[in-house]
Design a protein around this motif. Sequence first.
Motif, PDB file in Angstrom:
ATOM      1  N   SER A  26     -13.379 -43.224  18.547  1.00  0.00           N
ATOM      2  CA  SER A  26     -12.820 -41.982  18.024  1.00  0.00           C
ATOM      3  C   SER A  26     -13.839 -40.852  17.972  1.00  0.00           C
ATOM      4  O   SER A  26     -13.492 -39.697  18.129  1.00  0.00           O
ATOM      5  N   ASP A  27     -15.086 -41.180  17.755  1.00  0.00           N
ATOM      6  CA  ASP A  27     -16.078 -40.098  17.774  1.00  0.00           C
ATOM      7  C   ASP A  27     -17.390 -40.611  18.334  1.00  0.00           C
ATOM      8  O   ASP A  27     -18.150 -41.296  17.662  1.00  0.00           O
ATOM      9  N   GLU A  35     -20.689 -39.925  16.441  1.00  0.00           N
ATOM     10  CA  GLU A  35     -20.793 -40.352  15.049  1.00  0.00           C
ATOM     11  C   GLU A  35     -22.062 -41.169  14.750  1.00  0.00           C
ATOM     12  O   GLU A  35     -22.813 -40.817  13.841  1.00  0.00           O
ATOM     13  N   ASP A  71     -16.047 -35.348  24.540  1.00  0.00           N
ATOM     14  CA  ASP A  71     -16.249 -36.802  24.475  1.00  0.00           C
ATOM     15  C   ASP A  71     -16.563 -37.333  25.868  1.00  0.00           C
ATOM     16  O   ASP A  71     -16.265 -38.467  26.200  1.00  0.00           O
TER      17      ASP A  71
END
Length: 500
Positions: A29-30, A33, A450
């Motif tokens: 998702s990230d 992160e 991303d």
Amino acid sequence: MTIDPAEAGQTTEGAAVVLASLENWLNYSDLTEPARRRRQWAKLLDQPLPLDSAGFDSAIAEFAENVIPNGLPVGAPGFNGFITTGPTTSAALAQFAAAIASPQRYGVSAFNLLEEVSLRWLAELCGLPAGVQGVYSTGGSTANVLALGAARQAAFAARGIDVGRDGLPGDVRAVLYASSESHHSIQRAAAVLGLGRGGVRAVPVDNAQRLDVAALEQLLLADLAAGVLPVAIVANAGTTNTGAVDPINAIADIALRHGVWLHIDGAFGLPAACVPELAPLFAGSERAQSWVVDPHKWLATGVGCGATYVRDAQFLHDTFTQTPAFYLAAGGARADGSAAGHEPAGWAFKDFGVHYDDLSMELSAPPRGVLVWIVLREIGRLGLQLRIRQHVGFARRLTDIARRHPRLEPLIDPELSIAALRYRPTGHPTEAEVDELNRAILTRVWQQTDIYPTSTIVNGAFAIRPAYINPRTTVEHVDGLVHAIIRLGDELTTGAPLQS
Ligand SMILES: *Cc1c(COP(=O)(O)O)cnc(C)c1O
């Protein structure tokens, strides 16, 4: 009852905790992160050596909570930087299962058999001649050392010298030939093998980054005239930098003419030989004496899996044998066919299987063939063709879009699945300014999207370089990269406010 403090059961319970965390990780998702939160998790993990036991449950819980979520997202769909990628599911499961069901590659077991079976499949897939001897190692870097070790053995054997037994003679200069675009593991292999990094002749490349055959022969002739011993010519079956495939047939002609060992470094690209319309690129590779291919690249087996093949196992054996090791002399066929010691009454040690330990630098090693086997069993030759076609298509698509766009410029014409392009502002910027601008664009691509390509230098120019090898990448990531480069290039050149 065991008194060992480590839990050796509870696999299902422990796996459930780990799997819950992994499911979350697989959302990717990230991407940024883990790096952003480094201060947090590094403090939690960078602790002094524990005296007391945390216990199984706590250790697993901490692992699931602090380690897995802060991994490296190499397998994420937009990760197009490294030329290695994350494993697909079957391979990841096989890696986990192998650790439990067959922690070593030796001895009669299904895992041991799959070392041989998968090496045979992989050789066939890559168009290698029948009967070649393969051995797995940790990856292309090691695989190159093994192949070139065999080449060194053969070159000196022709002069009546057994280098594996007696070492390098002091009065012979021995060299390798490899294009300037070759992977640096070739230089390291030369260093390890006692030829020295300086013992690699850097053969120039043409505009398409392919080895210049005429220059190769000139260098070779000059060395022969000077009494230098040629150990091997390395041909790239797909360079790491741009995916260029050297003119293998023409190189093989030269190798044959001068009696020099031909080594194919196909760590990245050789599996593409299984795609009919790409196979002609690799024509002539079946004439080589050794080959390297990395299943942890296009086959996505997970990192830690490279393969070396040689035509004649004897040279590999003479370089890397660890005979005599009496604790191993318990049976099984040695690769050179020699007697393999006495046969004890026991079960497993009687049938050691192929002595891969005599063909490589590892004795203890996990089974790796099972990773190759499960991927090929799952998707077959056709499945791999589909993957490779798709990835090569991505590189071409990106290149075509760049060619048509007024402010983009492709820097290579992809032969395989690597593309290289740059943003080209209007006006008359210097080359240095264009390089600087593209460096800034790439940094912002990493920060704001991303999608994670890397950079390279092509004919002196800075290029943004995506390498499509990842089974999770979609065409949206390809188009997304182009759009991001255009948007960021426009923003940076018009002085519009930047997002970071
Ligand atoms: C990746 C690569 C290597 C090195 O392989 P590792 O598995 O990273 O050690 C060597 N040669 C070529 C052409 C490669 O692409």
